[in-house]
Structure formats: C-alpha cells, structure tokens
Design an enzyme around this catalytic site. Structure first.
Site, PDB file in Angstrom:
ATOM      1  N   GLU A 182       0.834  -1.206   0.000  1.00 25.41           N
ATOM      2  CA  GLU A 182       0.000   0.000   0.000  1.00 25.41           C
ATOM      3  C   GLU A 182       0.871   1.259   0.000  1.00 25.41           C
ATOM      4  O   GLU A 182       1.747   1.397   0.853  1.00 25.41           O
ATOM      5  CB  GLU A 182      -0.919   0.011   1.221  1.00 25.41           C
ATOM      6  CG  GLU A 182      -1.801  -1.221   1.376  1.00 25.41           C
ATOM      7  CD  GLU A 182      -2.906  -1.338   0.333  1.00 25.41           C
ATOM      8  OE1 GLU A 182      -3.099  -0.395  -0.463  1.00 25.41           O
ATOM      9  OE2 GLU A 182      -3.578  -2.386   0.307  1.00 25.41           O
ATOM     10  N   CYS A 201      -7.272  -0.929   8.782  1.00 24.46           N
ATOM     11  CA  CYS A 201      -5.951  -0.950   8.130  1.00 24.46           C
ATOM     12  C   CYS A 201      -5.569   0.430   7.596  1.00 24.46           C
ATOM     13  O   CYS A 201      -4.524   0.975   7.944  1.00 24.46           O
ATOM     14  CB  CYS A 201      -5.942  -1.959   6.981  1.00 24.46           C
ATOM     15  SG  CYS A 201      -5.995  -3.677   7.534  1.00 24.46           S
ATOM     16  N   HIS A 237      -0.668  -5.662   3.050  1.00 28.38           N
ATOM     17  CA  HIS A 237      -1.807  -6.544   3.251  1.00 28.38           C
ATOM     18  C   HIS A 237      -1.389  -7.970   2.905  1.00 28.38           C
ATOM     19  O   HIS A 237      -0.738  -8.190   1.873  1.00 28.38           O
ATOM     20  CB  HIS A 237      -2.966  -6.136   2.334  1.00 28.38           C
ATOM     21  CG  HIS A 237      -3.936  -5.221   2.988  1.00 28.38           C
ATOM     22  ND1 HIS A 237      -4.209  -3.944   2.520  1.00 28.38           N
ATOM     23  CD2 HIS A 237      -4.719  -5.387   4.089  1.00 28.38           C
ATOM     24  CE1 HIS A 237      -5.112  -3.382   3.304  1.00 28.38           C
ATOM     25  NE2 HIS A 237      -5.440  -4.234   4.267  1.00 28.38           N
TER      26      HIS A 237
END
Length: 193
Positions: free
Chosen positions: A81, A143, A162
């Site tokens: 991410e 998250c 993730h």
C-alpha cells in the site's frame, strides 16, 4: 536501528488473524544484526489502534514502522500500500464504533504518501508462490485508518502490507518469509534516504 511492526487481532470470522501470525514469524526470523525489531498486536478498534500508533512514534521514534493487515478478499496475494486516506471511515470496528465524521485526523491532509516507494519495491521483488501487487487504496477500514495515523505521526516513515488469510498453501511461516524478503528490500530504501 529500531523498526516497529504491527499486526491485528481477531475480527469477524477471522479468529486467527494472518497479519499477526506473519509478524510473529518475522520476529522469529529477524532482519539482521543492525535492526532492533519490535512487534505489537493492534486491536481492530479505530481509537485504540490510533492511540497505540501515537505511542509507538512518540516513545520509540523508530526508523520505520510497518503495519501488516489481513486482506480478506485476496487469494495468495500480498498488497503493498502506497498511501493512507484521511476520510471515509463509515464501517464499524470490533467494538461497534467508527470515527466521528468518518475522519482520522481533523486537521490532516486528504491523503499521505509513504516515503517508501512501494512501486519500486513491487518492481524489485518476487516471492515464490505469491503474487505481489501495488495499491493506492488500503480500503477505508482499520488498516487504512492505522496506516494514515502512522504516516501522519511518523512523517511518512511508515509502510503497510496486506497479506492473505492463512490456508493450506499460505502458512504463517510462508508469510513470515515473504515479509522478511519484502522488508529487507524496504530497509535498503531507508538506507538510501
């Protein structure tokens, strides 16, 4: 150099959260002599996760903080991410709450980018038996919320990965090995800055 890693506790049908299992495996493996690796399990609760992240940055001031979360919709895919988003948190956490106004930091920018170039990382890395993808949307739940808070408090020196749920082919050991490979590459970027 101190590096800090967090995974998350149980939520919904996931009584064992693969993110925490992966972080524990990484901790056993280590990242070499120069890295003091600390780990913590974060609750799937907005306010508590944010308080813990604030504590990490203000008391420990790590070189890098890497948060690992469970992506329930993926199959054997690790997602790197790039940024955290400030608004849009409408889904209730494990305690039945969501942030006031669906916002992480009232005075914060719309999004914060990690100082780690995840796209470069994604291009430079491969883990046998695992697809790795690059993402700019961590999903507007705990998250993404945690990632944004960490980027905010840590001036961008945070990363979020993730991982898929545990399965016969995706074991905690396998995820720990994958994290080790990814994070050693990440630390090279930190050294270049």
């Amino acid at each position: 150099h101190l590096s800090f890693f967090s995974g998350f506790g149980p939520f919904r049908q996931y009584l064992v959260n693969s993110s925490w299992e992966a972080v524990k495996e990484l901790s056993k493996r280590g990242l070499g002599k120069n890295i003091d690796l600390r780990i913590m399990q974060l609750p799937v609760v907005y306010q508590k996760a944010k308080q813990q992240v604030f504590k990490i940055w203000t008391t420990l001031q790590p070189l890098l903080t890497v948060h690992v979360g469970l992506a329930s919709s993926t199959k054997a895919i690790v997602i790197l991410e790039q940024c955290g988003k400030n608004k849009g948190y409408q889904e209730m956490d494990a305690c039945g709450f969501y942030p006031e106004g669906g916002c992480c930091m009232l005075d914060g920018p719309e999004k914060i980018e990690s100082t780690i170039n995840m796209k470069t990382l994604w291009k430079n890395i491969s883990v046998e038996g695992m697809d790795i993808i690059f993402s700019r949307d961590a999903g507007r739940y705990i998250c993404d919320y945690t990632y944004y808070a960490s980027l905010y408090y840590g001036n961008g020196k945070a990363a979020f990965i993730h991982v898929p749920p545990l399965s016969k082919s995706v074991t905690a050991d396998f995820l720990g090995k994958a994290l080790q490979t990814i994070i050693l590459e990440m630390l090279k970027q930190c050294g270049e800055e």
